[in-house]
Design a protein around this motif. Structure first.
Motif, PDB file in Angstrom:
ATOM      1  N   ILE A 208     -64.262   1.333 -33.360  1.00  0.00           N
ATOM      2  CA  ILE A 208     -64.124   0.672 -34.798  1.00  0.00           C
ATOM      3  C   ILE A 208     -65.476   0.129 -35.478  1.00  0.00           C
ATOM      4  O   ILE A 208     -66.513  -0.244 -34.691  1.00  0.00           O
ATOM      5  N   GLY A 209     -65.654   0.999 -36.657  1.00  0.00           N
ATOM      6  CA  GLY A 209     -66.980   0.586 -37.305  1.00  0.00           C
ATOM      7  C   GLY A 209     -67.094  -0.751 -37.633  1.00  0.00           C
ATOM      8  O   GLY A 209     -66.158  -1.383 -38.008  1.00  0.00           O
ATOM      9  N   GLN A 210     -68.118  -1.277 -37.561  1.00  0.00           N
ATOM     10  CA  GLN A 210     -68.512  -2.774 -38.044  1.00  0.00           C
ATOM     11  C   GLN A 210     -68.028  -3.126 -39.326  1.00  0.00           C
ATOM     12  O   GLN A 210     -67.420  -4.246 -39.657  1.00  0.00           O
ATOM     13  N   ASP A 211     -68.079  -1.937 -40.152  1.00  0.00           N
ATOM     14  CA  ASP A 211     -67.423  -2.211 -41.515  1.00  0.00           C
ATOM     15  C   ASP A 211     -66.305  -2.510 -41.769  1.00  0.00           C
ATOM     16  O   ASP A 211     -65.445  -2.674 -42.869  1.00  0.00           O
ATOM     17  N   PHE A 212     -65.662  -2.042 -40.592  1.00  0.00           N
ATOM     18  CA  PHE A 212     -63.994  -2.022 -40.732  1.00  0.00           C
ATOM     19  C   PHE A 212     -63.276  -2.910 -39.857  1.00  0.00           C
ATOM     20  O   PHE A 212     -61.861  -3.051 -39.719  1.00  0.00           O
ATOM     21  N   LEU A 213     -63.918  -3.882 -39.268  1.00  0.00           N
ATOM     22  CA  LEU A 213     -63.247  -5.093 -38.780  1.00  0.00           C
ATOM     23  C   LEU A 213     -62.515  -5.913 -39.556  1.00  0.00           C
ATOM     24  O   LEU A 213     -63.140  -6.407 -40.525  1.00  0.00           O
ATOM     25  N   ALA A 214     -61.248  -6.415 -39.272  1.00  0.00           N
ATOM     26  CA  ALA A 214     -60.503  -7.042 -40.019  1.00  0.00           C
ATOM     27  C   ALA A 214     -61.071  -8.581 -39.999  1.00  0.00           C
ATOM     28  O   ALA A 214     -61.613  -9.010 -39.045  1.00  0.00           O
ATOM     29  N   ARG A 215     -60.913  -9.301 -41.203  1.00  0.00           N
ATOM     30  CA  ARG A 215     -61.417 -10.770 -41.450  1.00  0.00           C
ATOM     31  C   ARG A 215     -59.957 -11.305 -41.760  1.00  0.00           C
ATOM     32  O   ARG A 215     -59.196 -10.954 -42.532  1.00  0.00           O
ATOM     33  N   LEU A 218     -58.238 -18.221 -43.340  1.00  0.00           N
ATOM     34  CA  LEU A 218     -57.189 -19.454 -43.603  1.00  0.00           C
ATOM     35  C   LEU A 218     -57.740 -20.085 -44.620  1.00  0.00           C
ATOM     36  O   LEU A 218     -58.742 -20.976 -44.715  1.00  0.00           O
ATOM     37  N   THR A 219     -56.953 -20.429 -45.658  1.00  0.00           N
ATOM     38  CA  THR A 219     -57.124 -21.120 -46.729  1.00  0.00           C
ATOM     39  C   THR A 219     -56.590 -22.622 -46.600  1.00  0.00           C
ATOM     40  O   THR A 219     -55.651 -23.000 -45.859  1.00  0.00           O
ATOM     41  N   VAL A 220     -57.127 -23.611 -47.328  1.00  0.00           N
ATOM     42  CA  VAL A 220     -56.880 -25.140 -47.067  1.00  0.00           C
ATOM     43  C   VAL A 220     -55.383 -25.534 -47.842  1.00  0.00           C
ATOM     44  O   VAL A 220     -54.977 -26.285 -47.473  1.00  0.00           O
ATOM     45  N   ASP A 221     -54.912 -24.271 -48.673  1.00  0.00           N
ATOM     46  CA  ASP A 221     -53.398 -24.747 -49.010  1.00  0.00           C
ATOM     47  C   ASP A 221     -52.676 -23.883 -48.297  1.00  0.00           C
ATOM     48  O   ASP A 221     -51.243 -23.836 -48.218  1.00  0.00           O
ATOM     49  N   GLY A 222     -52.781 -23.307 -46.838  1.00  0.00           N
ATOM     50  CA  GLY A 222     -52.023 -23.076 -45.905  1.00  0.00           C
ATOM     51  C   GLY A 222     -51.658 -21.390 -45.882  1.00  0.00           C
ATOM     52  O   GLY A 222     -50.713 -20.796 -45.191  1.00  0.00           O
ATOM     53  N   ARG A 223     -52.558 -20.729 -46.803  1.00  0.00           N
ATOM     54  CA  ARG A 223     -52.219 -19.157 -46.518  1.00  0.00           C
ATOM     55  C   ARG A 223     -52.956 -18.600 -45.774  1.00  0.00           C
ATOM     56  O   ARG A 223     -54.228 -19.131 -45.335  1.00  0.00           O
ATOM     57  N   THR A 224     -52.646 -17.401 -45.033  1.00  0.00           N
ATOM     58  CA  THR A 224     -53.535 -16.483 -44.165  1.00  0.00           C
ATOM     59  C   THR A 224     -53.659 -15.190 -44.918  1.00  0.00           C
ATOM     60  O   THR A 224     -52.902 -14.653 -45.346  1.00  0.00           O
ATOM     61  N   LEU A 225     -54.860 -14.764 -45.269  1.00  0.00           N
ATOM     62  CA  LEU A 225     -55.279 -13.632 -45.767  1.00  0.00           C
ATOM     63  C   LEU A 225     -55.927 -12.713 -44.915  1.00  0.00           C
ATOM     64  O   LEU A 225     -56.928 -13.011 -44.311  1.00  0.00           O
ATOM     65  N   SER A 226     -55.504 -11.394 -44.618  1.00  0.00           N
ATOM     66  CA  SER A 226     -56.462 -10.424 -44.040  1.00  0.00           C
ATOM     67  C   SER A 226     -57.049  -9.252 -44.934  1.00  0.00           C
ATOM     68  O   SER A 226     -56.394  -8.759 -45.794  1.00  0.00           O
ATOM     69  N   GLY A 227     -58.092  -9.106 -44.656  1.00  0.00           N
ATOM     70  CA  GLY A 227     -59.099  -8.026 -45.369  1.00  0.00           C
ATOM     71  C   GLY A 227     -60.313  -7.874 -44.802  1.00  0.00           C
ATOM     72  O   GLY A 227     -60.910  -8.299 -44.009  1.00  0.00           O
ATOM     73  N   LEU A 228     -61.215  -7.174 -45.818  1.00  0.00           N
ATOM     74  CA  LEU A 228     -62.619  -6.830 -45.597  1.00  0.00           C
ATOM     75  C   LEU A 228     -63.439  -7.558 -46.432  1.00  0.00           C
ATOM     76  O   LEU A 228     -63.184  -7.740 -47.657  1.00  0.00           O
ATOM     77  N   ILE A 229     -64.448  -8.231 -46.117  1.00  0.00           N
ATOM     78  CA  ILE A 229     -65.294  -9.108 -46.862  1.00  0.00           C
ATOM     79  C   ILE A 229     -66.198  -7.898 -47.633  1.00  0.00           C
ATOM     80  O   ILE A 229     -67.120  -7.650 -46.971  1.00  0.00           O
ATOM     81  N   LEU A 230     -66.207  -7.864 -48.892  1.00  0.00           N
ATOM     82  CA  LEU A 230     -67.047  -6.985 -49.632  1.00  0.00           C
ATOM     83  C   LEU A 230     -68.249  -7.633 -50.077  1.00  0.00           C
ATOM     84  O   LEU A 230     -69.345  -7.146 -50.137  1.00  0.00           O
ATOM     85  N   ASP A 231     -68.344  -8.882 -50.342  1.00  0.00           N
ATOM     86  CA  ASP A 231     -69.457  -9.654 -50.867  1.00  0.00           C
ATOM     87  C   ASP A 231     -69.236 -10.991 -50.468  1.00  0.00           C
ATOM     88  O   ASP A 231     -68.344 -11.757 -50.427  1.00  0.00           O
TER      89      ASP A 231
END
Length: 287
Positions: A208-215, A218-231
């Motif tokens: 796995i390239g470091q740039d493609f590790l999933a993040r 968890l938001t304070v309103d209860g959502r769980t979001l998966s993706g890559l941090i661009l900035d």
């Protein structure tokens, strides 16, 4: 403006973009009305994610069979961001009120990432194992590589393969061109051989390239979001998911978990039969 039938679609789209910064409960019925307009639907769907209402899940699941691929992905991204919505989604699939094809590997893993043991158990019953053992993976790689090598490729359509690619892969990989990349470029993958392609599809966590590790955010309103941090700035992060780019204020984030896994999920080909797998691989070998 959204509720005024005399206003233009452009006016309404602009109104939606402004309302994206306002999660007032009074906006929910307006959004639920707006998704009935096919010209506003794609922009409205992600904004429903801010509301934990059962009415959101109920209407989005009703709409799924009639949506195009882009809208479908946006809806699934919303439904798999909250535990109770994911549970309703699995209810519909288990009761055969919704086709299992909507639950691709990406969204199966997003449900698993919600952290509920009950959801993970139900997911394995209805969809399959989200992660497999090393021995099992190696056997799958060998089997699919041999299946492709022995197939009379003239009888398989790369054009059909491009359609499977559109359904499963194009949200993260754009063949030959990439803008905001969520997955590595695929240019020249065909020159690396079928074994390379199969191994990377079936065992995406091997390298796995470091740039493609999933993040996982968890938001304070209860959502769980998966993706890559661009900035990231002092006040917010820019998160690229499979369907959109979100700007999330630090004040709205409970925590961020860096996964040890690739953003690409295991089990990607689980919804395809042998013919469809060969068609997809034939298309990839042409890149």
């Amino acid at each position: 403006v959204l509720q005024n039938n005399a206003r233009s679609i452009d006016d309404k789209r602009h109104a939606l973009s402004l309302l994206a910064a306002d999660d007032s409960p009074s906006n929910l019925p307006v959004y639920l009305a707006a998704i009935e307009d096919v010209e506003l639907r794609r922009q409205t769907i992600p904004q429903l994610a801010a509301y934990g209402s059962d009415a959101v899940a109920a209407r989005l699941i009703e709409l799924l069979p009639e949506l195009n691929a882009e809208e479908n992905a946006a809806v699934m991204n919303v439904l798999t961001s909250r535990e109770h919505w994911a549970s309703v989604l699995l209810d519909h699939i288990s009761q055969q009120r919704l086709d299992r094809k909507h639950l691709t590997a990406y969204f199966a893993r997003q449900i698993a990432d919600l952290g509920s043991e009950d959801l993970r158990r139900r997911l394995e019953e209805q969809w399959g194992v989200v992660a497999s053992s090393s021995d099992q993976r190696q056997a799958e790689i060998k089997q699919l590589t041999e299946l492709y090598a022995e197939a009379p490729l003239w009888a398989y359509s790369a054009g059909n393969g491009s359609q499977h690619f559109e359904k499963l892969c194009v949200a993260c990989h754009q063949p030959r061109q990439q803008s905001e990349r969520i997955g590595p470029k695929l240019d020249g993958i065909g020159s690396k051989g079928i074994a390379y392609a199969v191994e990377n599809i079936l065992d995406p966590n091997a390298v796995i390239g470091q740039d493609f590790l999933a993040r996982t955010v968890l938001t304070v309103d209860g959502r769980t979001l998966s993706g890559l941090i661009l900035d990231e700035t002092d006040s917010a992060i820019s998160l690229k998911t499979a369907t959109e780019t979100l700007v999330i204020a630090h004040d709205d984030i409970e925590r961020i978990v860096v996964s040890k896994n690739s953003f690409m999920p295991e089990g990607l080909l689980q919804t395809l039969n042998d013919r469809e797998r060969i068609e997809l691989l034939k298309y990839l070998m042409s890149l």
